[in-house]
Design a protein around this motif. Structure first.
Motif, PDB file in Angstrom:
ATOM      1  N   ARG A 182       5.877  12.302 -19.254  1.00  0.00           N
ATOM      2  CA  ARG A 182       6.239  11.445 -18.117  1.00  0.00           C
ATOM      3  C   ARG A 182       5.103  10.510 -17.702  1.00  0.00           C
ATOM      4  O   ARG A 182       3.934  10.854 -17.826  1.00  0.00           O
ATOM      5  N   PHE A 183       5.513   9.367 -17.202  1.00  0.00           N
ATOM      6  CA  PHE A 183       4.577   8.373 -16.658  1.00  0.00           C
ATOM      7  C   PHE A 183       4.931   8.259 -15.171  1.00  0.00           C
ATOM      8  O   PHE A 183       6.022   7.815 -14.812  1.00  0.00           O
ATOM      9  N   VAL A 184       4.004   8.713 -14.346  1.00  0.00           N
ATOM     10  CA  VAL A 184       4.248   8.751 -12.891  1.00  0.00           C
ATOM     11  C   VAL A 184       3.190   7.862 -12.250  1.00  0.00           C
ATOM     12  O   VAL A 184       1.993   8.129 -12.387  1.00  0.00           O
ATOM     13  N   ALA A 185       3.635   6.815 -11.564  1.00  0.00           N
ATOM     14  CA  ALA A 185       2.633   5.844 -11.098  1.00  0.00           C
ATOM     15  C   ALA A 185       3.080   5.101  -9.862  1.00  0.00           C
ATOM     16  O   ALA A 185       4.267   5.047  -9.531  1.00  0.00           O
ATOM     17  N   GLU A 186       2.067   4.532  -9.209  1.00  0.00           N
ATOM     18  CA  GLU A 186       2.307   3.646  -8.066  1.00  0.00           C
ATOM     19  C   GLU A 186       1.343   2.470  -8.177  1.00  0.00           C
ATOM     20  O   GLU A 186       0.170   2.654  -8.520  1.00  0.00           O
ATOM     21  N   LEU A 187       1.881   1.276  -7.899  1.00  0.00           N
ATOM     22  CA  LEU A 187       1.039   0.068  -7.913  1.00  0.00           C
ATOM     23  C   LEU A 187       1.528  -0.866  -6.804  1.00  0.00           C
ATOM     24  O   LEU A 187       2.551  -0.606  -6.169  1.00  0.00           O
ATOM     25  N   GLY A 188       0.788  -1.937  -6.586  1.00  0.00           N
ATOM     26  CA  GLY A 188       1.261  -2.939  -5.633  1.00  0.00           C
ATOM     27  C   GLY A 188       2.487  -3.621  -6.217  1.00  0.00           C
ATOM     28  O   GLY A 188       2.469  -4.041  -7.378  1.00  0.00           O
ATOM     29  N   GLY A 189       3.572  -3.711  -5.420  1.00  0.00           N
ATOM     30  CA  GLY A 189       4.794  -4.366  -5.903  1.00  0.00           C
ATOM     31  C   GLY A 189       4.935  -5.756  -5.306  1.00  0.00           C
ATOM     32  O   GLY A 189       4.122  -6.179  -4.463  1.00  0.00           O
ATOM     33  N   ARG A 190       5.995  -6.462  -5.727  1.00  0.00           N
ATOM     34  CA  ARG A 190       6.159  -7.859  -5.321  1.00  0.00           C
ATOM     35  C   ARG A 190       6.041  -8.023  -3.798  1.00  0.00           C
ATOM     36  O   ARG A 190       6.655  -7.286  -3.049  1.00  0.00           O
ATOM     37  N   GLY A 191       5.214  -8.961  -3.371  1.00  0.00           N
ATOM     38  CA  GLY A 191       5.004  -9.202  -1.939  1.00  0.00           C
ATOM     39  C   GLY A 191       3.816  -8.433  -1.387  1.00  0.00           C
ATOM     40  O   GLY A 191       3.469  -8.593  -0.220  1.00  0.00           O
ATOM     41  N   ASN A 192       3.176  -7.601  -2.232  1.00  0.00           N
ATOM     42  CA  ASN A 192       2.022  -6.822  -1.775  1.00  0.00           C
ATOM     43  C   ASN A 192       0.947  -7.754  -1.183  1.00  0.00           C
ATOM     44  O   ASN A 192       0.664  -8.807  -1.752  1.00  0.00           O
ATOM     45  N   ILE A 193       0.387  -7.353  -0.064  1.00  0.00           N
ATOM     46  CA  ILE A 193      -0.699  -8.061   0.655  1.00  0.00           C
ATOM     47  C   ILE A 193      -0.519  -9.590   0.683  1.00  0.00           C
ATOM     48  O   ILE A 193      -1.485 -10.332   0.592  1.00  0.00           O
TER      49      ILE A 193
END
Ligand code: BEZ
Length: 256
Positions: free
Chosen positions: A129-140
């Motif tokens: 599994r690949f489990v991740a979090e990143l900044g998504g569209r509209g971040n900051i």
């Protein structure tokens, strides 16, 4: 015009002293990862290693990977018993070695996204599994807009190239699927994030966006950062503290 510039030089001391929220907020992502004793887990963009160490507490065997020599140096000093690799994620060549790949707040810095997704898929065992979090569209968005307005006043059109990208959910899901990673769940959500203290926004800009002002003399850079802070004050300083307009893209994908 976009100009080439050096990549961000990470400052692990400022990061650990003022931006510990990055890994504190990442702790519930570890619950989603649900690491098991004996599992081999790659922590992609591990920074100074705090979440790598959390993964190790479960009895799993993590490897932290990061492209910043300063961050890997700090991670090795913080956790000498753990394994850390200094490498660009797009250049990793692991072959079906990991039960899971984990990543918190790092993928948005990895602009060679196809190479990274290919490398993750190759690194995972089938069913991994690949489990991740990143900044998504509209971040900051409001912070970046203020920085760019001020930077244009100081640099004209000679803005540095962006060092981050914040993909839409569908765009990132399609990327993962192109590389044989089946997206089982994905969500894009607002996470307004409190920064520490009266100097919270200034510290954040100095840590993460100083590259905008690297081409001007230090005194002018300090003045410009102060101008960004004042542009943001009416919208991002609330009830005595700074709030960054983070938006997160969080997903679980499985190698098929
Ligand atoms: C983020 O985690 O979304 C982020 C942090 C620093 C700079 C840009 C984005």
């Amino acid at each position: 015009m976009v100009v080439n510039h050096k990549k961000t030089r990470w400052d692990p001391e400022l990061y650990e002293a003022r931006h510990s929220f990055v890994w504190q907020l990442g702790e519930d992502l570890i619950q989603l990862l649900d690491p098991k004793p004996g599992e081999r887990i790659l922590d992609l963009g591990c920074g100074p290693g705090q979440l790598t160490a959390k993964i190790a507490e479960s009895g799993a065997i993590p490897v932290g990977l990061d492209a910043s020599p300063a961050m890997i140096g700090q991670a090795r000093q913080n956790f000498p018993q753990l394994s850390f690799v200094l490498q660009e994620a797009g250049e990793m060549r692991f072959q079906q070695e990991f039960d899971a790949v984990f990543s918190n707040a790092a993928l948005h810095w990895m602009l060679d996204r196809e190479a990274v997704a290919r490398g993750v898929a190759a690194a995972l065992k089938r069913g991994g599994r690949f489990v991740a979090e990143l900044g998504g569209r509209g971040n900051i968005r409001q912070i970046e807009d203020a920085i760019e307005r001020v930077a244009r006043r100081h640099l004209g059109d000679n803005l540095p190239a962006k060092q981050t990208y914040y993909p839409a959910l569908g765009e990132y899901a399609a990327l993962l699927e192109r590389h044989g990673l089946e997206v089982r769940s994905a969500t894009l959500f607002d996470r307004p994030t409190a920064l520490e203290g009266e100097a919270g926004m200034e510290n954040w800009i100095r840590q993460f966006k100083a590259y905008y002002f690297e081409s001007v003399p230090p005194a002018e850079a300090t003045k410009a950062i102060g101008e960004v802070v004042e542009e943001l004050r009416p919208i991002a300083f609330r009830d005595g503290h700074w709030v960054a307009d983070y938006r997160r893209l969080r997903f679980i994908a499985v190698k098929i």
